[in-house]
Structure formats: structure tokens, C-alpha cells
Enzyme design. Structure first.
Site, short mmCIF file in Angstrom:
data_model
loop_
_atom_site.label_atom_id
_atom_site.label_comp_id
_atom_site.label_asym_id
_atom_site.label_seq_id
_atom_site.Cartn_x
_atom_site.Cartn_y
_atom_site.Cartn_z
N GLY A 50 -14.58 19.81 83.06
CA GLY A 50 -15.45 20.59 83.93
C GLY A 50 -16.40 19.72 84.74
CG HIS A 78 -52.56 -17.27 67.33
ND1 HIS A 78 -53.06 -16.38 66.42
CD2 HIS A 78 -52.51 -18.47 66.70
CE1 HIS A 78 -53.32 -17.01 65.29
NE2 HIS A 78 -52.99 -18.28 65.43
CE1 TYR A 119 -41.05 -16.87 78.15
CE2 TYR A 119 -41.32 -19.00 79.22
CZ TYR A 119 -40.55 -17.89 78.94
OH TYR A 119 -39.27 -17.80 79.43
N GLY A 178 -11.45 26.26 85.11
CA GLY A 178 -11.70 27.05 83.92
C GLY A 178 -11.06 26.48 82.67
CE1 TYR A 190 -36.27 -20.35 88.19
CE2 TYR A 190 -38.34 -19.30 88.77
CZ TYR A 190 -37.00 -19.54 89.04
OH TYR A 190 -36.41 -18.96 90.13
CE LYS A 208 -21.06 19.61 79.98
NZ LYS A 208 -21.39 21.05 79.88
CB ALA A 260 -14.17 16.28 78.47
CD GLN A 288 -9.08 21.56 84.10
OE1 GLN A 288 -9.99 20.95 83.54
NE2 GLN A 288 -9.08 22.87 84.23
CG ASN A 300 -16.24 31.72 71.89
OD1 ASN A 300 -15.77 31.16 70.91
ND2 ASN A 300 -15.82 31.50 73.12
C1 UD1 Z 1 -17.66 28.24 76.87
C2 UD1 Z 1 -16.97 29.55 76.49
C3 UD1 Z 1 -18.00 30.46 75.84
C4 UD1 Z 1 -18.56 29.79 74.61
C5 UD1 Z 1 -19.12 28.40 74.94
C6 UD1 Z 1 -19.44 27.65 73.69
C7 UD1 Z 1 -15.18 29.93 78.15
C8 UD1 Z 1 -14.79 30.67 79.36
N1 UD1 Z 1 -16.43 30.15 77.69
O1 UD1 Z 1 -18.67 28.56 77.82
O2 UD1 Z 1 -17.41 31.68 75.47
O3 UD1 Z 1 -19.55 30.60 74.01
O4 UD1 Z 1 -18.17 27.63 75.69
O5 UD1 Z 1 -20.09 26.44 73.96
O6 UD1 Z 1 -14.40 29.18 77.64
N2 UD1 Z 1 -13.89 22.53 80.99
C9 UD1 Z 1 -12.73 21.93 81.39
N3 UD1 Z 1 -12.16 22.36 82.55
C10 UD1 Z 1 -12.65 23.39 83.28
C11 UD1 Z 1 -13.84 24.00 82.84
C12 UD1 Z 1 -14.44 23.55 81.68
O7 UD1 Z 1 -12.23 21.01 80.75
O8 UD1 Z 1 -12.05 23.72 84.29
C13 UD1 Z 1 -14.56 22.00 79.79
C14 UD1 Z 1 -15.98 21.57 80.07
O9 UD1 Z 1 -16.01 20.20 80.49
C15 UD1 Z 1 -16.70 21.82 78.76
C16 UD1 Z 1 -15.88 22.94 78.11
O10 UD1 Z 1 -14.66 23.03 78.81
O11 UD1 Z 1 -16.68 20.68 77.92
C17 UD1 Z 1 -16.60 24.29 78.18
O12 UD1 Z 1 -16.88 24.58 79.53
P1 UD1 Z 1 -18.28 25.17 79.97
O13 UD1 Z 1 -18.26 25.39 81.43
O14 UD1 Z 1 -19.37 24.35 79.41
O15 UD1 Z 1 -18.23 26.59 79.24
P2 UD1 Z 1 -19.43 27.47 78.73
O16 UD1 Z 1 -20.03 28.20 79.87
O17 UD1 Z 1 -20.35 26.67 77.90
CA CA Z 2 -20.61 24.52 77.50
#
Ligand code: UD1
Ligand code: CA
Length: 470
Positions: free
Chosen positions: A20, A378, A381, A94, A402, A31, A18, A89, A188
Site C-alpha cells: 500500500g 577533565h 580533546y 486494495g 587538523y 511506510k 506491504a 503488486q 478485524n
Molecule cells: C485493514 C483491514 C481492516 C482491519 C485492519 C487491521 C482491509 C480492507 N481492511 O485496514 O479490516 O481492521 O487492516 O489492521 O483489508 N496493502 C497492500 N496493497 C494494497 C493495499 C494495502 O499490500 O493495495 C497492505 C498495506 O501496505 C498494509 C496492509 O495491506 O500493510 C493493510 O492495508 P491498510 O490500508 O493499512 O488497511 P487498513 O485500513 O488498516
Molecule cells: Ca493498516
């Protein structure tokens, strides 16, 4: 799947990603905290993970990787969960980077035999999908098991494509895929279980050579390592929430699931798809919920209640056999057994509506105790007031609470009859067994058993009406 060889002593580290930025949501709040049926998005995978461990009786731990607005997320989640480990993080780059941070963030995380990864934005996954990938891991002894699903219309869906290759698989992100790869309809899910040793050895090899310069966890899969994809029939459970449209979709499906759960417990929803029922709601058997009713927050509703069409109820405690009639709006209040409210009533915070009380149409009650059997039928208040048992407030009663600066209290005792169009200028008290004549403005206390009247005397002049006619 067979139950053999289910070793219950394998420890599992579950990591929820979580960290990203969630830029596709276009919102100021992060988010993971976006509300979904009254709870933050992130609380769903947390609940699922905790209940999986509990259900299977597996020792383990649930961790959440946070990055963007992490402190806010941690604070909010800790209000509802304990025993969750947070890993930071610092520069989200990524999903593979998130996992690296998880592994180095806490030595213990490398010790778990297995590591389960769930995306923090896939709220529909349940403990049974976790159990299935765990079983598949025990049965196949693979380096990793990947949950996949089939998407009928793959173009533009945003999920990584699964390419079966050698003893393993490869996953191509949609944005990196060729037009032929984009046509692959096996997706995936983002739910995986790894042998932790494999994860540690492979994660550092991932490069960010792609369009986004992100480290993709999906690049960990390859043709040489033994990777088992398992395809789930119901792809819905893996739907991710990346934007507000997908959020609405997820809310719709979670709502259906919630209504099904309550339906199986004996609650009837009329025109079920028009109701919004938050995740935390409890409703007793025999209750009926009318079309377009919205029940939010931590509301608890008893047995055999009727919730009329269009009623909005937020964080209330409602006893058995209560009727909340059409288009009433209730917030942070208690409604006891057998009471009737509405239609078109407004019950504001801190109202206590006692047993068998009747609150009728166009009545507003705020921060007041209305005791057993009282009636406010009916157009009234009642604010900052206490109304005793079996008293009756006639139509158009107003507690003038009031004075422009402060709020004051009206107290009315038991069995009193308050005529229509009476105002009480608070602070003021009316005792038990009183009779207040209609049209009175009461600004002095009235002792028990009294009659009170305060209104101009009527003057009737026969034949004089003409003078006032135009
Ligand atoms: C990701 C998968 C994709 C899959 C999909 C399923 C990757 C590269 N791609 O894509 O193959 O089909 O989920 O829902 O993994 N997050 C972090 N740190 C980061 C980036 C992301 O914690 O640096 C977390 C986000 O907060 C999120 C989750 O990882 O909860 C997935 O990231 P998101 O960017 O939503 O990936 P998708 O594009 O949905
Ligand atoms: Ca996602």
C-alpha cells in the site's frame, strides 16, 4: 487448546501485505521502512512469521507483497533477511488485489495447504497469535480463521467491524459501515489463516464496489462459508500503524516489551518508561539503566554496568563493569571492561576505550585508542590518537590533529605523564615514561624517558601590578 491432531506436515505460505501507499503517514519514505525501535516496521511481521514457522517446525515460506516504492523496500529488507520471497503488486488497489498478486506471482503459493495473511503494518503480533489461529484451523477445519479483538471505544478507530452471521462472518470497513455497524466493538485484526483452496476460489469474486474503489480482502468473508472468528483477549497486539500517532503508540508498547524481556534477564531500569531501548539491544544481568537513558542501534552492554541518567549510546560494544555516567554521548565505539566514562563525556565513532580507562567530564574522544589504565579526566580533546597504557593526560589536553586540510596522528607511549594544558601538534610522538610539563605545546617528537617543557619563562616584577590596574 488441545495438542491433538497437530499435523506438522501441513505446509504454510505466509504472506505479509506491504504494497500500500501508506498515505496516512505523510512521509517520503515508504511506510514499511519507517524505523520502529531501530528496525524497519516491516521487519517485525517478518521476524514473527519466520519464528512461528521455526518454532512450530512447519515447512513453509514467507512472502512479502510490495508495490509502492517496492524496490527500495526489497533492497532494505534483504540486507537483514534471506529466504524471503517478494511478490510485486504493480498497481496497489486494495488488500484483495495484493493477495491476488501473491497467488499468481508464484505458482508455488497456490500449493501450500494453508495461507496465513498478516498486514505489514501490525508490528506487535507475536508468534503465539500465529500459533493460535493455526491451531484453531486444525481443530475446526474451517475455510478461514479470523483473529478479532474487542475495542472499548470503537468510534473512529479505523478497524473493520466483525458481523457474526450464519456459519460465517462479514466484515464491514469503518468507512463503509452504517452508524449502527460502527458501534460494533469486535474488530478485524487483519490476521487470517485460509485453506488455500478457499482463498483461490473466492478471491476473484471480490468486487470494488465501495467508496474507495479498492478491492477489500475483507469482502471474502460471508455468511455461508464456514469461517471461525477467534477473539483475542489482548487487542494491543493487533494495533495497526497507519499514521505517526499510532507509530509512537506501537513504539511505546514494543519498548515496554523489550524492557520486560531485559528485566527478566536481570537488567534494572530506573523510571523504565523514560528509557528508549532499541529492539536490537543486549544488556547483561546486574546492569542498571538510569532515567532518560537512550540506547540505540546494535549496542551490546555487558554485566553489572551502570548507565547513568540521560546517557545516549548508539551502536557501541560495552564490556562488563563499565560505568557510563550521566549525560554522556557515545557512538560506534568500544568500551572495555571496567572503564569509567563521563559524566558529560562525548565518545565519537571509532574510539576504543581500553580496560579500566578513565574518561572524565567534558572530554571528547574521536577515532583513538586509549589503552588499558590510561586517564583523561577533565576537559580534553583526543582525536586520531593513541594513548599508551597507564598514561595520564592532565586537564585541558588537546591533540591538534587538523591542519586545515588533513588529519594527523598523536602517539603517546606507556606510563607517560602529560601536564595540564598541553597541546600536541600532530603528527607527533611522545615515548614511554615521559614527563611533559604543564602548558607545553609539543610539536617535535619526545623520545622515551624524556622530560619536555615548552612555555614562556615567568617574569615577576614586585610592586608593578598597579601599572596594569584600571
Ligand atoms: C485493514 C483491514 C481492516 C482491519 C485492519 C487491521 C482491509 C480492507 N481492511 O485496514 O479490516 O481492521 O487492516 O489492521 O483489508 N496493502 C497492500 N496493497 C494494497 C493495499 C494495502 O499490500 O493495495 C497492505 C498495506 O501496505 C498494509 C496492509 O495491506 O500493510 C493493510 O492495508 P491498510 O490500508 O493499512 O488497511 P487498513 O485500513 O488498516
Ligand atoms: Ca493498516
Amino acid at each position: 487448546m488441545g495438542q491433538k491432531n497437530l499435523e506438522k506436515n501441513n505446509k504454510i505460505g505466509i504472506v505479509i501485505l506491504a504494497g500500500g501507499v501508506g498515505s496516512r503517514m505523510k512521509l517520503d519514505i515508504p511506510k514499511p521502512l519507517v524505523p520502529l525501535l531501530g528496525r524497519p516496521l516491516l521487519s517485525y511481521p517478518i521476524n514473527t512469521s519466520l519464528s512461528f514457522l521455526k518454532n512450530e517446525g512447519i515447512p513453509g515460506k514467507v512472502s512479502v507483497v510490495i508495490g509502492y516504492q517496492g524496490e527500495l523496500i526489497r533492497e532494505s529488507i534483504l540486507r537483514n533477511f534471506d529466504n524471503i520471497d517478494f511478490v510485486i503488486q504493480p498497481n496497489p488497489s486494495g488488500t484483495a488485489d495484493a493477495l491476488k498478486c501473491y497467488l499468481i506471482g508464484n505458482e508455488e503459493n497456490k500449493q501450500f495447504e494453508y495461507t496465513v495473511v498478516i498486514c505489514g503494518d501490525t508490528p506487535l503480533i507475536t508468534k503465539s497469535e500465529l500459533s493460535e489461529i493455526y491451531r484453531a484451523m486444525l481443530e475446526t477445519g474451517s475455510e478461514a480463521v479470523v483473529g478479532t479483538f474487542v475495542h472499548e471505544f470503537p468510534q473512529g478507530c479505523g478497524y473493520g467491524r466483525v458481523i457474526r452471521d450464519g456459519v460465517g462472518i462479514k466484515i464491514k470497513e469503518e468507512r463503509e459501515a452504517t452508524s449502527d455497524e460502527k458501534k460494533i466493538n469486535e474488530m478485524n485484526s487483519g490476521l487470517y489463516i485460509f485453506q488455500t483452496k478457499f482463498l483461490i476460489n473466492s478471491i476473484s469474486k471480490i468486487k470494488n464496489r465501495n467508496n474507495t474503489k479498492e478491492y477489500y480482502l475483507t469482502d471474502i468473508f460471508n455468511s455461508e462459508s464456514k469461517i471461525s472468528p477467534i477473539t483475542f483477549k489482548d487487542g494491543k497486539v493487533f494495533r495497526g500503524v497507519n499514521d505517526l500517532i499510532q507509530l509512537e503508540e506501537a513504539e511505546k508498547w514494543l519498548g515496554e516489551r523489550k524492557r520486560l524481556e531485559l528485566g527478566n534477564k536481570g537488567v534494572r531500569f530506573k523510571r523504565a518508561d523514560s528509557n528508549i531501548i532499541d529492539d536490537g539491544i543486549e544488556i547483561g544481568a546486574g546492569s542498571i539503566v538510569g532515567p532518560n537513558a537512550i540506547i540505540e542501534g546494535e549496542t551490546i552492554i555487558g554485566k553489572n554496568c551502570l548507565i547513568g541518567p540521560g546517557a545516549i549510546i548508539r551502536s557501541c560494544k560495552i564490556g562488563d563493569n563499565v560505568k557510563i555516567l550521566a549525560y554522556s554521548h557515545l557512538e560506534d565505539s568500544i568500551i572495555e571492561e571496567g572503564a569509567d566514562v563521563g559524566p558529560f563525556a562525548r565518545i565519537r565513532p571509532e574510539a576504543n576505550i581500553g580496560k579500566n580507562v578513565k574518561i572524565g567530564n567534558f572530554v571528547e574522544i574521536k577515532k583513538s585508542d586509549i589503552h588499558q589504565g590510561a586517564k583523561v579526566s577533565h576537559l580534553s580533546y583526543v582525536g586520531d590518537s593513541e594513548i599508551g597504557e597507564n598514561s595520564n593526560l592532565g586537564c585541558g589536553f588537546i591533540s591538534c590533529n587538523y591542519d586545515g586540510k588533513n588529519k594527523h596522528k598523536t602517539v603517546i607511549g606507556k606510563n607517560s605523564f602529560i601536564g595540564s594544558d598541553t597541546q600536541t601538534v600532530a603528527p607527533v610522538k611522545i615515548g614511554d615514561n615521559c614527563f611533559i610539563a604543564s602548558g607545553s605545546t609539543i610539536n617535535k617528537d619526545v623520545p622515551d624517558d624524556s622530560f619536555a617543557i615548552s612555555r614562556g619563562r615567568q617574569v615577576t616584577m614586585e610592586g608593578k601590578a598597579k601599572r596594569f590596574m584600571p
